[in-house]
Scaffold this motif. Structure first.
Motif, PDB file in Angstrom:
ATOM      1  N   ARG B  44       0.829  -1.225   0.000  1.00  0.00           N
ATOM      2  CA  ARG B  44       0.000   0.000   0.000  1.00  0.00           C
ATOM      3  C   ARG B  44       0.856   1.264   0.000  1.00  0.00           C
ATOM      4  O   ARG B  44       0.360   2.348  -0.279  1.00  0.00           O
ATOM      5  N   ILE B  45       2.127   1.130   0.332  1.00  0.00           N
ATOM      6  CA  ILE B  45       3.054   2.287   0.258  1.00  0.00           C
ATOM      7  C   ILE B  45       3.161   2.766  -1.188  1.00  0.00           C
ATOM      8  O   ILE B  45       3.413   3.943  -1.444  1.00  0.00           O
ATOM      9  N   MET B  46       2.913   1.864  -2.138  1.00  0.00           N
ATOM     10  CA  MET B  46       2.997   2.229  -3.567  1.00  0.00           C
ATOM     11  C   MET B  46       2.119   3.439  -3.911  1.00  0.00           C
ATOM     12  O   MET B  46       2.489   4.253  -4.750  1.00  0.00           O
ATOM     13  N   TYR B  47       0.959   3.548  -3.241  1.00  0.00           N
ATOM     14  CA  TYR B  47       0.017   4.614  -3.614  1.00  0.00           C
ATOM     15  C   TYR B  47       0.515   6.014  -3.271  1.00  0.00           C
ATOM     16  O   TYR B  47      -0.070   6.996  -3.717  1.00  0.00           O
ATOM     17  N   VAL B  48       1.540   6.127  -2.420  1.00  0.00           N
ATOM     18  CA  VAL B  48       2.155   7.450  -2.225  1.00  0.00           C
ATOM     19  C   VAL B  48       3.550   7.510  -2.848  1.00  0.00           C
ATOM     20  O   VAL B  48       3.968   8.558  -3.330  1.00  0.00           O
ATOM     21  N   HIS B  49       4.252   6.372  -2.848  1.00  0.00           N
ATOM     22  CA  HIS B  49       5.638   6.372  -3.337  1.00  0.00           C
ATOM     23  C   HIS B  49       5.709   6.601  -4.852  1.00  0.00           C
ATOM     24  O   HIS B  49       6.464   7.476  -5.306  1.00  0.00           O
ATOM     25  N   VAL B  50       4.939   5.858  -5.605  1.00  0.00           N
ATOM     26  CA  VAL B  50       5.017   5.963  -7.072  1.00  0.00           C
ATOM     27  C   VAL B  50       4.525   7.336  -7.572  1.00  0.00           C
ATOM     28  O   VAL B  50       5.219   7.971  -8.364  1.00  0.00           O
ATOM     29  N   PRO B  51       3.364   7.846  -7.100  1.00  0.00           N
ATOM     30  CA  PRO B  51       2.980   9.198  -7.537  1.00  0.00           C
ATOM     31  C   PRO B  51       4.008  10.265  -7.166  1.00  0.00           C
ATOM     32  O   PRO B  51       4.251  11.203  -7.930  1.00  0.00           O
ATOM     33  N   GLY B 100      10.712   5.287   0.030  1.00  0.00           N
ATOM     34  CA  GLY B 100      11.368   4.096  -0.529  1.00  0.00           C
ATOM     35  C   GLY B 100      12.118   3.324   0.541  1.00  0.00           C
ATOM     36  O   GLY B 100      12.094   2.089   0.565  1.00  0.00           O
ATOM     37  N   ALA B 101      12.792   4.058   1.456  1.00  0.00           N
ATOM     38  CA  ALA B 101      13.533   3.394   2.538  1.00  0.00           C
ATOM     39  C   ALA B 101      12.578   2.634   3.440  1.00  0.00           C
ATOM     40  O   ALA B 101      12.865   1.500   3.854  1.00  0.00           O
ATOM     41  N   GLN B 176       9.622  -0.263 -13.977  1.00  0.00           N
ATOM     42  CA  GLN B 176       8.433   0.592 -13.985  1.00  0.00           C
ATOM     43  C   GLN B 176       7.175  -0.271 -14.157  1.00  0.00           C
ATOM     44  O   GLN B 176       7.174  -1.220 -14.926  1.00  0.00           O
ATOM     45  N   SER B 177       6.143   0.112 -13.407  1.00  0.00           N
ATOM     46  CA  SER B 177       4.859  -0.589 -13.554  1.00  0.00           C
ATOM     47  C   SER B 177       4.063   0.047 -14.681  1.00  0.00           C
ATOM     48  O   SER B 177       4.167   1.244 -14.929  1.00  0.00           O
TER      49      SER B 177
END
Lengths: 51, 240
Positions: B44-51, B100-101, B176-177
């Protein structure tokens, strides 16, 4: 992590990531507003002094 | 003078829109979207990390465009916008490293690794933070704007290297996704948060460029008129 390689739990990391994001974005936003007010007041003062 | 130091109504509009979208996207990502098969809830970290990562690249690309515009078209507004985009880009880049860390620890077992993606991102942060820091040491606005535009163009070379690092080298970081590699269940919160951070970035760049423009206006303003020389009688009156 379980023997199958699936990560179990980890909500503390999710909370930390969202908390850090909120703190950085909010903190930077507040500094921007304060710096804008200060820059506008300084520019106004300089304009009055030069006129 | 070619400066955009007007009222920041648009900046506050974009900031409000960004906050609303970020709340909606984060709620969806945290409580509605399903957990990923292998990473579980940590994904779920992806939803803030990737944007944040996408918008970091966008901010530096905008700074690069402003640097080119300043050198080839001229106009102080491009210098203000370049400074603003660099600062916002650095803030987002530091944030993306922190996110990311936090994601790396449960998935890779370490907070940081000198992996190609992470190393090139660190170089990006230090390059643009260095340009911003050095701008404070140059008092002449023309020299400051010119050399920092050139330095921005040079530093921007690292942006495509960051993007392609996961393809060019053997990296711990995933590639990259794309919509083909991410389940449709994850698309919406990712897209909503991407637009949320885009709007917050636009608001921040807009407000920060006004701060830079106000400072430039003060620097470029003619000095106040010198006091008129006093006649003998007036001088005697003044010293009495």
């Amino acid at each position: 992590m379980s023997p199958t390689g699936v990560i179990e739990g980890g909500w503390e990391f999710v909370r930390a990531a969202y908390g850090v994001s909120a703190a950085v974005l909010l903190g930077y936003g507040v500094t921007l507003v304060l710096r804008f007010r200060s820059a506008r007041a300084r520019a106004e003062r300089a304009r009055k002094e030069s006129s | 003078m070619d400066l955009d130091d007007g009222r920041p109504a648009a900046a506050f509009f974009f900031a409000g829109l960004g906050v609303l979208l970020l709340l909606a996207g984060s709620y969806w990502g945290l409580f509605v979207a399903p957990a990923e098969t292998y990473m579980g809830d940590v994904q779920r970290i992806m939803y803030v990390h990737v944007p944040t990562a996408w918008n970091t690249m966008l901010a530096f690309t905008f700074a690069f465009g402003c640097a080119l515009a300043f050198l080839f078209l001229g106009g102080w507004k491009w210098d203000s916008r370049m400074e603003a985009a660099m600062e916002v880009g650095v803030v987002l880049a530091v944030l993306v490293c922190m996110q990311g860390a936090i994601w790396a620890k449960p998935t890779w077992g370490v907070w940081w690794d000198w992996d190609p993606r992470l190393t090139t991102t660190a170089v990006l942060v230090f390059a643009f933070a260095g340009i911003l820091a050095l701008r404070h040491f140059v008092d002449d606005p023309v020299r400051r704007a010119t050399w920092s535009a050139v330095a921005t163009i040079v530093a921007f070379v690292d942006v495509p290297i960051v993007y392609y690092s996961v393809r060019w080298w053997n990296s711990l970081h995933q590639m990259q996704s794309t919509p083909e590699t991410v389940s449709s269940a994850f698309h919406w919160p990712l897209r909503i948060n991407a637009f949320a951070i885009l709007f917050l970035m636009i608001a921040a760049i807009s407000l920060r460029s006004r701060i830079a423009a106000l400072r430039l206006r003060t620097e470029l303003a003619p000095p106040p008129p010198a006091p008129a020389p006093q006649t003998g009688t007036a001088a005697a009156e003044a010293t009495r």
